[in-house]
Design an enzyme around this catalytic site. Sequence first.
Site, short mmCIF file in Angstrom:
data_model
loop_
_atom_site.label_atom_id
_atom_site.label_comp_id
_atom_site.label_asym_id
_atom_site.label_seq_id
_atom_site.Cartn_x
_atom_site.Cartn_y
_atom_site.Cartn_z
N ARG A 123 0.76 -1.40 -0.05
CA ARG A 123 -0.10 0.09 -0.15
C ARG A 123 0.78 1.16 0.02
O ARG A 123 0.80 2.10 0.86
CB ARG A 123 -1.03 -0.15 1.08
CG ARG A 123 -1.70 -1.24 0.94
CD ARG A 123 -2.86 -1.29 1.83
NE ARG A 123 -4.31 -0.94 1.32
CZ ARG A 123 -5.43 -1.14 1.73
NH1 ARG A 123 -5.39 -1.71 2.97
NH2 ARG A 123 -6.46 -0.85 1.06
N TYR A 230 -1.93 0.35 9.12
CA TYR A 230 -3.14 -0.42 9.49
C TYR A 230 -3.54 -0.41 11.13
O TYR A 230 -2.48 0.07 11.96
CB TYR A 230 -2.97 -1.96 9.21
CG TYR A 230 -3.18 -2.25 7.94
CD1 TYR A 230 -4.16 -1.99 7.29
CD2 TYR A 230 -2.03 -2.66 7.08
CE1 TYR A 230 -4.53 -2.53 5.92
CE2 TYR A 230 -2.29 -3.21 5.86
CZ TYR A 230 -3.56 -2.93 5.19
OH TYR A 230 -3.56 -3.19 3.94
P1 NAD Z 1 -9.02 -2.13 7.02
O1 NAD Z 1 -10.07 -2.62 5.92
O2 NAD Z 1 -7.97 -3.21 7.42
O3 NAD Z 1 -9.50 -1.76 8.40
C1 NAD Z 1 -10.74 -0.54 8.20
C2 NAD Z 1 -10.49 0.37 9.34
O4 NAD Z 1 -10.79 -0.17 10.76
C3 NAD Z 1 -9.23 0.92 9.59
O5 NAD Z 1 -9.42 2.17 9.36
C4 NAD Z 1 -8.80 0.65 10.91
O6 NAD Z 1 -8.09 1.52 11.65
C5 NAD Z 1 -10.01 0.30 11.43
N1 NAD Z 1 -10.23 -0.39 12.83
C6 NAD Z 1 -9.41 -1.37 13.11
N2 NAD Z 1 -9.71 -1.97 14.42
C7 NAD Z 1 -10.47 -1.03 14.97
C8 NAD Z 1 -11.51 -1.14 16.29
N3 NAD Z 1 -11.24 -1.59 17.23
N4 NAD Z 1 -12.16 0.08 16.11
C9 NAD Z 1 -12.42 0.88 15.35
N5 NAD Z 1 -11.87 0.92 13.97
C10 NAD Z 1 -10.82 -0.05 13.96
O7 NAD Z 1 -8.05 -1.00 6.24
P2 NAD Z 1 -8.15 -0.13 5.11
O8 NAD Z 1 -9.33 0.64 5.10
O9 NAD Z 1 -7.89 -1.30 4.11
O10 NAD Z 1 -6.91 0.81 5.12
C11 NAD Z 1 -6.45 1.45 6.26
C12 NAD Z 1 -5.69 2.70 6.12
O11 NAD Z 1 -4.49 2.34 5.30
C13 NAD Z 1 -6.68 3.43 5.30
O12 NAD Z 1 -7.06 4.65 6.23
C14 NAD Z 1 -5.77 4.23 4.44
O13 NAD Z 1 -5.45 5.57 4.60
C15 NAD Z 1 -4.33 3.46 4.38
N6 NAD Z 1 -4.25 3.01 3.11
C16 NAD Z 1 -3.14 3.70 2.58
C17 NAD Z 1 -2.97 3.30 1.21
C18 NAD Z 1 -1.69 4.03 0.42
O14 NAD Z 1 -1.01 4.69 0.94
N7 NAD Z 1 -1.55 3.52 -0.95
C19 NAD Z 1 -3.74 2.53 0.35
C20 NAD Z 1 -4.91 2.11 1.19
C21 NAD Z 1 -5.09 2.17 2.37
#
Ligand code: NAD
Length: 374
Positions: A123, A230
């Site tokens: 990512r 994450y």
């Molecule tokens: P994910 O699907 O693994 O998780 C979804 C969300 O659940 C995350 O925001 C995580 O912090 C949250 N979470 C986990 N445990 C929790 C809890 N107990 N209570 C409340 N929330 C909780 O994550 P995702 O959406 O695939 O990606 C996470 C982060 O990574 C995103 O916010 C994004 O900014 C970043 N990301 C970066 C890139 C990049 O730089 N190219 C690409 C994709 C995602």
Amino acid sequence: MNTRTQQVVIGVLAERATGERRVALIPSDIKKLFARATFLIESGAGREADFDDNMYVDAGARMADSRAILENCDVVLKVRPPAVDEVPRAGRILISLGGRDSDLGDELRKRSVIHLALERIPRTTRAQAMDVLSSQASIAGYASVLEGARALRVLLPMLTTAAGTIKPVRMIALGAGVAGLQAIASARRLGAVVYGFDVRAEAGEQVESLGAKFISVNADVGVGESAGGYAREQSSDRQTLLRRALSSHLATMQLVIATAQIPGRPAPLLIDRETLAMMQPGSVVVDVAAETGGNCEVTRPDQTVTENGVRVMGPTNLPSLMATDASRMFSGNIRALLAYLLDESGRLNLDASDPISGALLAGQNVARESVATT
Ligand code: NAD
């Protein structure tokens, strides 16, 4: 010399899982890659996503059956992890989801198939265009709001009419990653009053930039991130504290979109029966994390469970509901990956020292591989 016969042959299999309507590669992306590869498509592969066979033929692909694809293609593309009889021959490359299934990984290694599992795309900014998890999570976030809105028996927006005033729905996204942020934006467009919550500190700013309110819970929940951006898994004591702190907020919401996940781990439990008992009957929870165990105690995959009058939905394949655009985005990610791996002469190069190929090859005994039909 006929250079086309030297190009890598790429096959696209039709999806067979029940309810799966997506296709891994769409005709317009084949057109863009046509100069660098030869394509075989399983007949009917794009039909459920509204991409007919004749569109693939017009784009320059040939139609074939799955046996011919598995026999003749150097690279086989699929959306879902393959079934036992969808695995290519030894030494060939499979590109699909399934990177978090260790049994599948063992089986493919045993069969000497190189599996470029899409969950392993790093990512990073460089690999952003190949990030299938993000593109599909974004669609899941949008679709979850539509599913929730349909299950609610009230309107999302405020409505002032001669017959009286309808109050807007209060909606919260639990987990403000890719899916949660898209759910927030979608619910805002539909007129709900929107909130968001996440354990990652930086999510607060992102929630607020979409015009929603960030809920900060008054408890030591061990806010934190692990490497890669994450969330970190919390201890069970902290999870209990978090659930209790969230419950008073959830009691005021009519629509909860639960998207909290920890890669490779069961989803955190955020809504237990005690919280459901505090919520208003008629409220709806859409548990987008259902496939990894769910954020709600009563969630059952692909079912709706009613508890205290609260309907808890556990859809496991939301992107497939929007199969045309989900396939467009999935295919765009695959096109970017293939364009990165294919050189001008139609040779597909994998090099374990490259950050993207290296991540895709992790755990497989491949240092350098160059594939082309000669
Ligand atoms: P994910 O699907 O693994 O998780 C979804 C969300 O659940 C995350 O925001 C995580 O912090 C949250 N979470 C986990 N445990 C929790 C809890 N107990 N209570 C409340 N929330 C909780 O994550 P995702 O959406 O695939 O990606 C996470 C982060 O990574 C995103 O916010 C994004 O900014 C970043 N990301 C970066 C890139 C990049 O730089 N190219 C690409 C994709 C995602």
